[in-house]
Design a protein around this motif. Structure first.
Motif, PDB file in Angstrom:
ATOM      1  N   HIS A 152       0.837  -1.216   0.000  1.00  0.00           N
ATOM      2  CA  HIS A 152       0.000   0.000   0.000  1.00  0.00           C
ATOM      3  C   HIS A 152       0.864   1.255   0.000  1.00  0.00           C
ATOM      4  N   LEU A 153       2.098   1.138   0.498  1.00  0.00           N
ATOM      5  CA  LEU A 153       3.041   2.262   0.411  1.00  0.00           C
ATOM      6  C   LEU A 153       3.659   2.327  -0.983  1.00  0.00           C
ATOM      7  N   ALA A 154       3.902   1.164  -1.606  1.00  0.00           N
ATOM      8  CA  ALA A 154       4.427   1.139  -2.979  1.00  0.00           C
ATOM      9  C   ALA A 154       3.491   1.856  -3.939  1.00  0.00           C
ATOM     10  N   VAL A 155       2.183   1.630  -3.775  1.00  0.00           N
ATOM     11  CA  VAL A 155       1.193   2.299  -4.638  1.00  0.00           C
ATOM     12  C   VAL A 155       1.352   3.817  -4.526  1.00  0.00           C
ATOM     13  N   GLN A 156       1.492   4.306  -3.291  1.00  0.00           N
ATOM     14  CA  GLN A 156       1.614   5.749  -3.079  1.00  0.00           C
ATOM     15  C   GLN A 156       2.929   6.298  -3.638  1.00  0.00           C
ATOM     16  N   ILE A 157       4.013   5.533  -3.477  1.00  0.00           N
ATOM     17  CA  ILE A 157       5.318   5.975  -3.996  1.00  0.00           C
ATOM     18  C   ILE A 157       5.274   6.051  -5.524  1.00  0.00           C
ATOM     19  N   LEU A 158       4.656   5.052  -6.156  1.00  0.00           N
ATOM     20  CA  LEU A 158       4.512   5.063  -7.617  1.00  0.00           C
ATOM     21  C   LEU A 158       3.717   6.284  -8.078  1.00  0.00           C
ATOM     22  N   ARG A 159       2.628   6.584  -7.378  1.00  0.00           N
ATOM     23  CA  ARG A 159       1.798   7.732  -7.758  1.00  0.00           C
ATOM     24  C   ARG A 159       2.550   9.048  -7.554  1.00  0.00           C
ATOM     25  N   ALA A 160       3.369   9.115  -6.500  1.00  0.00           N
ATOM     26  CA  ALA A 160       4.060  10.365  -6.161  1.00  0.00           C
ATOM     27  C   ALA A 160       5.288  10.614  -7.034  1.00  0.00           C
ATOM     28  N   THR A 161       5.923   9.552  -7.525  1.00  0.00           N
ATOM     29  CA  THR A 161       7.227   9.729  -8.184  1.00  0.00           C
ATOM     30  C   THR A 161       7.232   9.358  -9.665  1.00  0.00           C
ATOM     31  N   THR A 162       6.126   8.824 -10.186  1.00  0.00           N
ATOM     32  CA  THR A 162       6.107   8.387 -11.591  1.00  0.00           C
ATOM     33  C   THR A 162       4.807   8.772 -12.280  1.00  0.00           C
ATOM     34  N   GLY A 163       4.809   8.602 -13.594  1.00  0.00           N
ATOM     35  CA  GLY A 163       3.589   8.821 -14.376  1.00  0.00           C
ATOM     36  C   GLY A 163       2.898   7.523 -14.720  1.00  0.00           C
ATOM     37  N   ALA A 164       3.269   6.452 -14.045  1.00  0.00           N
ATOM     38  CA  ALA A 164       2.760   5.122 -14.410  1.00  0.00           C
ATOM     39  C   ALA A 164       1.307   4.922 -13.985  1.00  0.00           C
ATOM     40  N   ARG A 165       0.627   4.086 -14.752  1.00  0.00           N
ATOM     41  CA  ARG A 165      -0.674   3.572 -14.329  1.00  0.00           C
ATOM     42  C   ARG A 165      -0.385   2.431 -13.351  1.00  0.00           C
ATOM     43  N   VAL A 166      -1.081   2.423 -12.225  1.00  0.00           N
ATOM     44  CA  VAL A 166      -0.780   1.459 -11.161  1.00  0.00           C
ATOM     45  C   VAL A 166      -1.914   0.436 -11.039  1.00  0.00           C
ATOM     46  N   ILE A 167      -1.549  -0.833 -11.166  1.00  0.00           N
ATOM     47  CA  ILE A 167      -2.507  -1.936 -10.994  1.00  0.00           C
ATOM     48  C   ILE A 167      -2.089  -2.706  -9.742  1.00  0.00           C
ATOM     49  N   ALA A 168      -2.994  -2.852  -8.792  1.00  0.00           N
ATOM     50  CA  ALA A 168      -2.685  -3.599  -7.557  1.00  0.00           C
ATOM     51  C   ALA A 168      -3.416  -4.936  -7.567  1.00  0.00           C
ATOM     52  N   LEU A 169      -2.701  -5.980  -7.178  1.00  0.00           N
ATOM     53  CA  LEU A 169      -3.273  -7.334  -7.102  1.00  0.00           C
ATOM     54  C   LEU A 169      -3.171  -7.842  -5.672  1.00  0.00           C
ATOM     55  N   ASP A 170      -4.225  -8.478  -5.188  1.00  0.00           N
ATOM     56  CA  ASP A 170      -4.187  -9.100  -3.861  1.00  0.00           C
ATOM     57  C   ASP A 170      -5.284 -10.152  -3.793  1.00  0.00           C
ATOM     58  N   VAL A 171      -5.171 -11.047  -2.805  1.00  0.00           N
ATOM     59  CA  VAL A 171      -6.205 -12.071  -2.615  1.00  0.00           C
ATOM     60  C   VAL A 171      -7.299 -11.592  -1.668  1.00  0.00           C
ATOM     61  N   ALA A 172      -7.043 -10.498  -0.941  1.00  0.00           N
ATOM     62  CA  ALA A 172      -7.997 -10.028   0.073  1.00  0.00           C
ATOM     63  C   ALA A 172      -8.698  -8.748  -0.380  1.00  0.00           C
ATOM     64  N   ASP A 173     -10.027  -8.758  -0.282  1.00  0.00           N
ATOM     65  CA  ASP A 173     -10.818  -7.604  -0.736  1.00  0.00           C
ATOM     66  C   ASP A 173     -10.507  -6.328   0.044  1.00  0.00           C
ATOM     67  N   ASP A 174     -10.260  -6.470   1.369  1.00  0.00           N
ATOM     68  CA  ASP A 174     -10.006  -5.250   2.152  1.00  0.00           C
ATOM     69  C   ASP A 174      -8.681  -4.601   1.728  1.00  0.00           C
ATOM     70  N   LYS A 175      -7.710  -5.424   1.297  1.00  0.00           N
ATOM     71  CA  LYS A 175      -6.427  -4.861   0.849  1.00  0.00           C
ATOM     72  C   LYS A 175      -6.560  -4.232  -0.532  1.00  0.00           C
ATOM     73  N   LEU A 176      -7.406  -4.802  -1.381  1.00  0.00           N
ATOM     74  CA  LEU A 176      -7.670  -4.186  -2.688  1.00  0.00           C
ATOM     75  C   LEU A 176      -8.385  -2.841  -2.490  1.00  0.00           C
ATOM     76  N   ALA A 177      -9.296  -2.801  -1.528  1.00  0.00           N
ATOM     77  CA  ALA A 177      -9.999  -1.536  -1.228  1.00  0.00           C
ATOM     78  C   ALA A 177      -9.009  -0.486  -0.745  1.00  0.00           C
ATOM     79  N   LEU A 178      -8.073  -0.903   0.107  1.00  0.00           N
ATOM     80  CA  LEU A 178      -7.040   0.017   0.600  1.00  0.00           C
ATOM     81  C   LEU A 178      -6.178   0.511  -0.557  1.00  0.00           C
ATOM     82  N   ALA A 179      -5.804  -0.387  -1.471  1.00  0.00           N
ATOM     83  CA  ALA A 179      -4.987  -0.002  -2.630  1.00  0.00           C
ATOM     84  C   ALA A 179      -5.691   1.055  -3.473  1.00  0.00           C
TER      85      ALA A 179
ATOM     86  N   GLY B  49      -4.632   5.175  -4.128  1.00  0.00           N
ATOM     87  CA  GLY B  49      -4.233   5.679  -5.443  1.00  0.00           C
ATOM     88  C   GLY B  49      -4.057   4.693  -6.578  1.00  0.00           C
ATOM     89  N   ALA B  50      -4.304   3.379  -6.359  1.00  0.00           N
ATOM     90  CA  ALA B  50      -4.198   2.444  -7.493  1.00  0.00           C
ATOM     91  C   ALA B  50      -5.278   2.774  -8.524  1.00  0.00           C
TER      92      ALA B  50
END
Length: 348
Positions: free
Chosen positions: A189-216, A220-221
């Motif tokens: 969840h910190l990687a997602v924020q770092i990617l958004r803050a430092t790059t122009g990339a589109r961010v896709i987050a994958l997880d097995v847990a719905d609450d973690k996908l919601a957090l992502a 900013g994912a």
């Protein structure tokens, strides 16, 4: 002087950690004693506690906690550049300070630490899950400069480790690029924020847990998807069939490294940050052309200062739950079963 303090210790292989009383340390020449204000809990701790006795590279009992923040309580003889009462975070991957890697601030890659028996706090040296923490050298301290200690603690590993992993791929993370984050927990969840803050990339987050996908999504994912047998196909759909320029795997088990291999684009980077240790075969025809695969460890002292600067700008915020020292054994149990969203921080 002297006295005792509470500490969370891993005392015997296979047993749960316990809260005990141990002697309060006293700083020797060049050392700094911190009164701990916050200590982060990490999956590496679970990793250490699951090793069999023949794999443990250090002696037990061990005071846990390698994400430490505190106020300077006492200075050993000869310490300069810091004062009692200062709020500081501990740079965890201690090295010798003298070799070529350490000269660049990359103590995480010290070439002599093993030979000299230098180990990070909580991973061989007494850690931060205690009322006081002894730090071997002032160079392992970074001033908080207004950062909240509870926020700063996770940033020393859960922030620094993804930051370092992302930084190596910055030339590829241009406008129009895609980054995949596998595992949207403490580091993810910190990687997602770092990617958004430092790059122009589109961010896709994958997880097995719905609450973690919601957090992502919340942090900013652009897209989230289940980390299952259809995950790689979903990444290809979202990238017009090209795949992701950078895939960051914060888990490192066989299914996730496979997803990484199947999701990455030609000339892409796969960075395996998770410590589960599943191998990923690399060779001609096994991955798309010119894919590079790396397994980094932690980050440099300079990068920790950069992470703190991002946090002060408001670009980076750890989602934390706080607990008291006495609750720690039970919190480890919850953490082990994936019941903590974001990061658990112990406040002595």
């Amino acid at each position: 002087m002297g006295g005792v303090m509470k500490a969370v210790q891993y005392q015997q292989v296979g047993a749960a950690p316990v809260v005990v009383e141990v002697p309060k340390p006293e700083p020797g020449p060049g050392q700094v004693l911190l009164k701990v204000t916050a200590a982060g809990m990490c999956h590496s701790d679970i990793g250490v506690m699951s090793w069999p006795a023949d794999k443990l590279p250090f002696e037990l009992p061990l005071t846990l906690g390698h994400e430490g923040v505190g106020t300077v309580a006492e200075l050993g003889p000869g310490v300069r550049g810091i004062a009692e009462g200062d709020s500081v975070a501990v740079y965890g991957p201690w090295g010798c300070g003298v070799c070529w890697k350490c000269a660049q601030g990359k103590e995480n890659y010290c070439t002599r630490a093993a030979e000299l028996g230098i180990r990070p706090p909580g991973l061989g040296s007494p850690g931060a899950m205690a009322e006081y923490l002894l730090v071997d050298d002032v160079r392992h301290l970074v001033p908080l400069e207004g950062l909240d200690p509870v926020q700063a603690a996770p940033l020393t590993d859960a922030g620094l480790t993804p930051y370092h992993a992302i930084k190596r791929s910055l030339p590829k993370l241009v406008g129009g690029s895609t980054a995949v984050v596998i595992g949207a927990g403490g580091l993810g969840h910190l990687a997602v924020q770092i990617l958004r803050a430092t790059t122009g990339a589109r961010v896709i987050a994958l997880d097995v847990a719905d609450d973690k996908l919601a957090l992502a999504s919340e942090v900013g994912a652009h897209d989230v998807a289940r980390s299952d047998e259809n995950a790689a196909q979903r990444v290809h759909e979202l990238t017009g069939g090209l795949g992701a320029d950078v895939v960051l795997d914060f888990v490192g088990i066989a299914p996730t490294v496979q997803i990484a291999a199947q999701s990455v684009a030609v000339e892409g980077d796969i960075t395996i940050v998770g410590i589960a240790g599943a191998p990923l075969p690399v060779g001609f025809g096994l991955l798309p052309h010119e894919v590079s695969v790396a397994s980094p460890y932690w980050g440099s002292r300079a990068e920790l200062i950069e992470v703190f600067d991002l946090a002060r700008q408001g670009a980076l915020r750890a989602h934390v739950e706080t607990f008291g020292l006495d609750e720690t054994p039970e919190v480890y149990e919850r953490f082990h079963h994936g019941q903590i969203k974001g990061r658990a921080v112990i406040v002595p």
